[in-house]
Design an enzyme around this catalytic site. Structure first.
Site, PDB file in Angstrom:
ATOM      1  N   THR A   1      -5.165  10.297  -0.779  1.00 15.43           N
ATOM      2  CA  THR A   1      -6.508  10.024  -0.247  1.00 15.43           C
ATOM      3  C   THR A   1      -6.882  11.024   0.844  1.00 15.43           C
ATOM      4  O   THR A   1      -6.046  11.725   1.387  1.00 15.43           O
ATOM      5  CB  THR A   1      -6.587   8.610   0.355  1.00 15.43           C
ATOM      6  OG1 THR A   1      -5.638   8.490   1.425  1.00 15.43           O
ATOM      7  CG2 THR A   1      -6.307   7.552  -0.694  1.00 15.43           C
TER       8      THR A   1
ATOM      9  N   HIS B   1       0.791  -1.233   0.000  1.00 16.56           N
ATOM     10  CA  HIS B   1       0.000   0.000   0.000  1.00 16.56           C
ATOM     11  C   HIS B   1       0.828   1.290   0.000  1.00 16.56           C
ATOM     12  O   HIS B   1       0.332   2.348  -0.386  1.00 16.56           O
ATOM     13  CB  HIS B   1      -0.921   0.007   1.224  1.00 16.56           C
ATOM     14  CG  HIS B   1      -2.228   0.698   0.984  1.00 16.56           C
ATOM     15  ND1 HIS B   1      -2.346   1.836   0.223  1.00 16.56           N
ATOM     16  CD2 HIS B   1      -3.486   0.414   1.405  1.00 16.56           C
ATOM     17  CE1 HIS B   1      -3.598   2.234   0.196  1.00 16.56           C
ATOM     18  NE2 HIS B   1      -4.317   1.381   0.902  1.00 16.56           N
TER      19      HIS B   1
ATOM     20  N   TYR C   1     -14.939   5.328   8.551  1.00 18.30           N
ATOM     21  CA  TYR C   1     -13.936   5.789   7.579  1.00 18.30           C
ATOM     22  C   TYR C   1     -14.364   5.349   6.189  1.00 18.30           C
ATOM     23  O   TYR C   1     -14.617   4.177   5.951  1.00 18.30           O
ATOM     24  CB  TYR C   1     -12.585   5.173   7.937  1.00 18.30           C
ATOM     25  CG  TYR C   1     -11.405   5.571   7.072  1.00 18.30           C
ATOM     26  CD1 TYR C   1     -10.394   6.374   7.583  1.00 18.30           C
ATOM     27  CD2 TYR C   1     -11.270   5.121   5.770  1.00 18.30           C
ATOM     28  CE1 TYR C   1      -9.291   6.719   6.812  1.00 18.30           C
ATOM     29  CE2 TYR C   1     -10.180   5.467   4.987  1.00 18.30           C
ATOM     30  CZ  TYR C   1      -9.190   6.261   5.512  1.00 18.30           C
ATOM     31  OH  TYR C   1      -8.102   6.602   4.732  1.00 18.30           O
TER      32      TYR C   1
END
Length: 763
Positions: free
Chosen positions: A600, A470, A587
């Site tokens: 993001t 990630h 979230y």
């Protein structure tokens, strides 16, 4: 490599009579020539693209127009002030003959004015792109000013910009004021705190806003001036690279194949075609022929993450990991039956064809049946799944020299990792655990190299899956890659036997794949075994369930005249309340790629409006009242999403203020409390339709189940969903079995029930 090949191609022998005989291998010389040509072409492509990007949005056509105008002025004797100034500044021009002087002065004048024009257009476009009002336009009903804005942007951008052309034209992420962020934060926590707790949080926020917050904000403004994005570098460094917890489940994520369609059941052929498709994607990135992404067909999305897609590895360190990108990788590290191999994708200065790759993969499949794994080799990847500092120490102790270092380098410097898995996953409506185990194997599989930018797993029945790290990029990049490559794989096609099409070329010498060699001491083998046991424990604790919601999908939701994403988020709030009996901090990931180096932002999906709707449904209030509350909740969620995309989110700003406070040695009770709040419901939508779109009405069996991730909180849920066509939505629900408060199968059932509850309001 070229030097080694040349040494083999050119050999000589001295006979007993003293005569020298030279032997030239023509095929190897051709390979060397192709390798050199490939390197030169790559450098030329890179130089040309860099030049285009540096002057964009000005083009060669605009330079030609300026040249013609200045040339005509020179011929007609209409010398401009600019031309006269150039002639005065460069007296050497006066010594040239008139024709040469005219040409040179025109060239210099044209280029200078063209560069000024480029600078003007770039900043004009950057100014235009700071406008985000188009996001608030009703769907399908654009106002005249928005249409005019879109038209001007499209004219400046042109018809075919390259992948990275627009990077210098993108605006910077704005820094919100502290007061705006505090007000938004207090609105987001109001639904799930009582009056007394809310008053306490409000006092903390006001104290921070009028005190330390002002000082921290000044430093953050300064950072925003000199950095391309005031969030992204710190986000990568502190959230990802400094994280010491295992990547498996906690950070990495996965994506799945089409669950009802497999183009071939010949594993070697499927992997060969998929590697070819991946290489096409890589070549499009390298040459910048991959079309840049746009929102609404006009607003460009930052493409800065794409160049690190291939040949990228996260390297473990004791305190903070690093991300290494290797530009000249030509091979794939392939795992089969406990052994590691090097599969060359480029040989003889060219990329291997699918049938050539298939033959190489078959060679590995057969060799791995008889090859004996070195001690510790089969489970070595378990080290990448564990705690980062332990892996860093282990790597430095046992893999910093000799054969171990060489083999580890070949894995880390590979284009990506491929794994041949002997299981046969799939989808069976009567056996949902089959799909669950498929997903679980992709999120926490035994032989995935979790440090690589992405790993590809090819199963015995031809199914494909991917696991991605990630830190280097967000899921939108991998989902785009997967969608494109799944489609290209089908376009490449297979013969009637399920093998790759075509025949191998006979003008290239293909060496068999290399087996990686290891010399792992007994102490290291023991540590690898411990890491495997820890990974197995984490895998066993993961509770992962996939819901295929096919009662209705986007088609019905659009008839309700609401955003499908907002609709699903409200359904998740209803499902979570049914499951837990309370609301929680939620979230949802949104993007900030409308800005330079954007990644993001968080949408805090639990709002006062969504809570009011949930209570009304559970209290069985009249349908019309529930529908009105649903509309209000959807509108509120849509506004939050738009605000986060336009740089007006809450969490990234407060995160950066916290980092500044740590640099300054200041303690903020408010920021510490805010950033330690648990996300017991973490959600994300997997985008679909970024690339070559498959008509799911024509090919309904090609529906992708999307992908998912692990839970963020130990006592919470992770929910990823993909809107697959008009009639299907997949939900990937994850939690931990160790928690007595969660059950993924039960929550998936609650989601299905919540979706039906909302639909019933419109029947």
């Amino acid at each position: 490599m070229a030097e080694a090949r040349l040494a083999v191609a050119f050999q000589f022998q001295v006979t007993d009579e003293g005569e020298i005989k030279v032997h030239l291998d023509r095929r190897i010389l051709v390979d060397v020539y192709r390798s050199i040509r490939r390197v030169i072409r790559r450098k030329l492509f890179k130089s040309r693209n860099a030049a285009i990007q540096s002057v964009f949005p000005a083009t060669g056509i605009s330079w030609s127009i300026f040249f013609v105008i200045f040339g005509a002025m020179q011929i007609l004797g209409e010398t401009s002030d600019t031309v006269s100034a150039i002639q005065d500044k460069i007296p050497q021009f006066g010594r040239l003959d008139p024709v040469t002087r005219t040409i040179l002065v025109t060239l210099v004048s044209t280029t200078l004015l063209w560069l000024v024009w480029s600078f003007f257009l770039r900043n004009l476009l950057k100014l235009l792109l700071t406008y985000k009002g188009w996001m608030w336009s009703p769907h399908g009903k654009l106002s005249l000013p928005v249409k005019a804005w879109m038209g001007i942007c499209k004219v400046i951008i042109g018809r075919r910009p390259k992948l990275m052309s627009l990077q210098n034209c993108m605006p910077k992420l704005p820094v919100p004021s502290v007061s705006e962020t505090m007000n938004r934060y207090l609105l987001t926590v109001r639904p799930f705190v009582n009056d007394e707790e809310y008053a306490r949080l409000r006092n903390l926020a006001e104290e921070f806003q009028t005190g330390l917050g002002k000082r921290l904000q000044r430093y953050l403004w300064v950072k925003s001036w000199w950095s391309s994005n005031y969030v992204s570098d710190w986000w990568e460094q502190y959230v990802y690279l400094r994280g010491r917890s295992p990547l498996m489940i906690n950070s990495n994520y996965y994506c799945l194949d089409a669950i009802q369609f497999t183009p071939t059941h010949v594993r070697s052929a499927r992997l060969a075609n998929f590697i070819t498709a991946l290489m096409k994607f890589k070549n499009d990135i390298d040459r910048q022929t991959l079309a840049p992404r746009f929102a609404m067909g006009t607003a460009p999305l930052c493409c800065e993450q794409y160049p690190r897609t291939f040949s990228t590895t996260r390297i473990p360190q004791l305190v903070q990991d690093t991300i290494e990108h290797y530009v000249d990788s030509k091979h794939v590290a392939l795992y089969s039956r406990g052994k590691w191999y090097v599969l060359n994708v480029i040989a003889g200065g060219r990329q291997l064809s699918p049938i050539e790759l298939q033959k190489q993969i078959i060679w590995i499949e057969e060799a791995s049946l008889t090859d004996v794994a070195a001690p510790g080799e089969a489970d070595l990847s378990a080290m990448t799944s564990g705690e980062r500092s332990k892996w860093a120490s282990f790597r430095e102790t046992f893999f910093s020299k000799g054969a171990n270092k060489h083999s580890l380098n070949l894995i880390e410097q590979s284009l990506f990792v491929a794994i041949l898995d002997d299981s046969e996953p799939g989808y069976d409506p009567e056996n949902p655990d089959m799909l669950n185990n498929y997903a679980k194997g992709m999120l926490c599989g035994d032989h995935i190299w979790y440090d690589k930018s992405f790993s590809v797993v090819c199963f015995k029945n031809g199914k494909i899956g991917m696991n991605a790290e990630h830190a280097w990029a967000d899921a939108t990049i991998i989902s785009h890659l997967a969608e494109e490559c799944f489609n290209w794989d089908i376009e490449l096609g297979y013969d009637s036997s399920g093998n790759c099409r075509g025949q191998p070329r006979d003008d290239t010498i293909l060496s068999p794949p290399r087996r990686l060699r290891w010399d792992i001491p007994a102490e290291a083998v023991d540590q690898i075994a411990v890491a495997r046991n820890v990974a197995d424990g984490m895998k066993e604790d993961l509770d992962l369930h996939i819901l295929k919601h096919d009662n209705y999908g986007k088609g019905f939701i659009k008839t309700c005249k609401v955003s499908p994403d907002a609709y699903i988020q409200i359904a998740l709030q209803l499902a979570h309340y049914k499951n837990q009996g309370k609301f929680c901090l939620t979230y949802e990931s949104s993007m900030t790629r409308l800005f330079r180096s954007g990644r993001t932002e968080t949408v805090r999906s639990c709002t006062s409006e969504s809570c009011a709707f949930v209570r009304a449904v559970l209290d069985k209030q009249p349908k019309e009242e529930c529908k009105a509350l649903l509309k209000s909740a959807v509108n509120r969620h849509t506004d939050l999403f738009r605000e986060s995309m336009s740089g007006k989110g809450v969490d990234r700003h407060m995160f950066c203020l916290y980092i500044v406070s740590k640099y300054l040695g200041e303690e903020s009770p408010f920021l510490q409390e805010v950033l330690s709040e648990p996300w017991r419901l973490s959600t994300s939508q997997t985008p679909y339709g970024q690339g070559t779109h498959t008509d799911l009405r024509k090919f309904p069996d090609r529906i992708s189940a999307g992908g998912g991730f692990g839970p963020v909180a130990d006592d919470g849920y992770g929910v990823s969903y993909i809107i697959a066509g008009e009639d299907n939505i997949f939900f990937h629900v994850s939690s931990k079995k160790a928690s007595s408060h969660t059950n993924s199968r039960k929550f998936a059932a609650d989601i299905s029930e919540a979706m039906q509850d909302i639909r019933s309001l419109f029947q």
